[in-house]
Scaffold this motif. Structure first.
Motif, PDB file in Angstrom:
ATOM      1  N   LEU A  44      -9.750 -12.044  18.136  1.00  0.00           N
ATOM      2  CA  LEU A  44     -10.079 -12.543  19.422  1.00  0.00           C
ATOM      3  C   LEU A  44      -8.906 -13.379  19.833  1.00  0.00           C
ATOM      4  N   VAL A  45      -8.244 -13.090  20.760  1.00  0.00           N
ATOM      5  CA  VAL A  45      -7.140 -13.730  21.442  1.00  0.00           C
ATOM      6  C   VAL A  45      -7.549 -14.976  22.214  1.00  0.00           C
ATOM      7  N   PRO A  46      -7.051 -16.032  22.243  1.00  0.00           N
ATOM      8  CA  PRO A  46      -7.697 -17.172  23.081  1.00  0.00           C
ATOM      9  C   PRO A  46      -7.767 -16.809  24.653  1.00  0.00           C
ATOM     10  N   LEU A  47      -8.444 -17.322  25.487  1.00  0.00           N
ATOM     11  CA  LEU A  47      -8.497 -16.872  26.813  1.00  0.00           C
ATOM     12  C   LEU A  47      -7.219 -17.231  27.536  1.00  0.00           C
ATOM     13  N   ASP A  48      -6.858 -16.742  28.743  1.00  0.00           N
ATOM     14  CA  ASP A  48      -5.686 -16.947  29.392  1.00  0.00           C
ATOM     15  C   ASP A  48      -4.483 -16.727  28.589  1.00  0.00           C
ATOM     16  N   THR A  49      -4.532 -16.148  27.301  1.00  0.00           N
ATOM     17  CA  THR A  49      -3.090 -15.753  26.693  1.00  0.00           C
ATOM     18  C   THR A  49      -2.559 -14.600  27.258  1.00  0.00           C
ATOM     19  N   ARG A  50      -1.322 -14.643  27.365  1.00  0.00           N
ATOM     20  CA  ARG A  50      -0.545 -13.588  27.953  1.00  0.00           C
ATOM     21  C   ARG A  50      -0.181 -12.506  26.794  1.00  0.00           C
ATOM     22  N   LEU A  51      -0.350 -11.251  27.028  1.00  0.00           N
ATOM     23  CA  LEU A  51      -0.140 -10.430  25.931  1.00  0.00           C
ATOM     24  C   LEU A  51       0.833  -9.158  26.071  1.00  0.00           C
ATOM     25  N   HIS A  52       1.467  -8.705  25.191  1.00  0.00           N
ATOM     26  CA  HIS A  52       2.043  -7.402  25.314  1.00  0.00           C
ATOM     27  C   HIS A  52       1.219  -6.439  24.440  1.00  0.00           C
ATOM     28  N   LEU A  53       0.788  -5.240  25.413  1.00  0.00           N
ATOM     29  CA  LEU A  53      -0.036  -4.251  24.655  1.00  0.00           C
ATOM     30  C   LEU A  53       0.599  -3.032  24.834  1.00  0.00           C
ATOM     31  N   GLN A  54       0.441  -1.917  23.777  1.00  0.00           N
ATOM     32  CA  GLN A  54       0.813  -0.786  23.455  1.00  0.00           C
ATOM     33  C   GLN A  54      -0.124   0.225  23.354  1.00  0.00           C
ATOM     34  N   VAL A  55      -0.582   0.980  24.348  1.00  0.00           N
ATOM     35  CA  VAL A  55      -1.688   2.104  24.414  1.00  0.00           C
ATOM     36  C   VAL A  55      -1.315   3.203  24.081  1.00  0.00           C
ATOM     37  N   GLN A  56      -1.829   3.938  22.955  1.00  0.00           N
ATOM     38  CA  GLN A  56      -1.345   5.347  22.634  1.00  0.00           C
ATOM     39  C   GLN A  56      -2.408   6.417  23.262  1.00  0.00           C
ATOM     40  N   GLY A  57      -1.884   7.259  23.878  1.00  0.00           N
ATOM     41  CA  GLY A  57      -2.755   8.231  24.529  1.00  0.00           C
ATOM     42  C   GLY A  57      -3.204   9.462  23.574  1.00  0.00           C
ATOM     43  N   ASP A  58      -4.082  10.289  24.231  1.00  0.00           N
ATOM     44  CA  ASP A  58      -4.225  11.518  23.381  1.00  0.00           C
ATOM     45  C   ASP A  58      -3.121  12.490  22.969  1.00  0.00           C
ATOM     46  N   ASP A  59      -2.038  12.614  23.769  1.00  0.00           N
ATOM     47  CA  ASP A  59      -1.232  13.528  23.576  1.00  0.00           C
ATOM     48  C   ASP A  59       0.075  12.903  22.711  1.00  0.00           C
ATOM     49  N   GLY A  60      -0.068  11.446  22.218  1.00  0.00           N
ATOM     50  CA  GLY A  60       0.733  10.907  21.198  1.00  0.00           C
ATOM     51  C   GLY A  60       1.783  10.082  21.866  1.00  0.00           C
ATOM     52  N   ASN A  61       1.818  10.038  23.025  1.00  0.00           N
ATOM     53  CA  ASN A  61       2.654   9.247  24.108  1.00  0.00           C
ATOM     54  C   ASN A  61       2.045   7.899  23.954  1.00  0.00           C
TER      55      ASN A  61
END
Length: 206
Positions: A44-61
């Motif tokens: 659980l990341v603290p509230l109001d924290t700014r994050l980098h996120l990488q989301v991988q799709g079904d096609d691998g991209n």
């Protein structure tokens, strides 16, 4: 703007890597929309924290985002087989990221309108009086100057206007924190919005 969710949520499970400086943590999406996602994770990341996120799709991209953690869902160990715990994150719009990079000296906010009808509804409810509500967790004070970008996504246009904070709303229950602002030049706002409101005549700002 309304505090209700404006984006349809999809129950899609995508692998997510995230972190404040790197992508060292992992989880998966419980749901996702144009505006944000719920990340299922034991971390659980603290509230109001700014994050980098990488989301991988079904096609691998994969897609890269920046976001702000806005809520937690904590689940007791005995219920984790039937309910997912994690945190909700709001994706930052490009304009918010750029505003931080160039440091304009004024907090910057984007209000997005997917259709002319959504703009007309918000105009009748708020903009016609010369102001609007901005949902935000940023620390603001009365009389602070802010930059408001009205993003008319349906027309491919963005109208930028300066505004002044006149009221602060603190979070209560399920309600969002935010600020009520009044535009510095209400006449200019009216003139620039008028072409996009022609399909449904509305009273002028006074």
């Amino acid at each position: 703007m309304s505090e209700k969710r404006r984006h349809r949520r999809f129950k899609k499970r995508y692998t997510v890597r995230f972190g404040t400086e790197d992508l060292s943590q992992s989880g998966f999406t419980g749901d996702i929309s144009k505006g944000g996602a719920f990340i299922v994770s034991n971390h659980l990341v603290p509230l109001d924290t700014r994050l980098h996120l990488q989301v991988q799709g079904d096609d691998g991209n994969f897609a890269l985002f920046e976001g702000i953690v806005q809520r937690h869902r904590m689940v007791p160990p005995e219920l984790r087989q039937v309910e997912d715990g994690g945190f909700g994150v709001r994706f930052l719009y490009p304009g918010e990221v750029i505003a931080d990079m160039v440091d304009t000296g004024k907090p910057s906010f984007e209000l997005h309108f997917a259709s002319a009808q959504q703009l007309r509804d918000t105009y009748e409810r708020e903009l016609r009086t010369g102001g609007t509500f901005v949902a935000t967790d940023k620390v603001l004070r009365i009389q602070d100057k802010v930059q408001i970008s009205l993003c008319l996504d349906f027309a491919g246009e963005t109208l930028e206007h300066e505004a002044t904070v006149v009221y602060i709303t603190l979070p209560q229950g399920s309600g969002r924190a935010g600020a009520s602002v009044v535009f510095t030049d209400k006449q200019s706002l009216e003139e620039r919005l008028k072409p996009y409101l022609q399909a449904s005549p509305v009273p002028e700002v006074r």
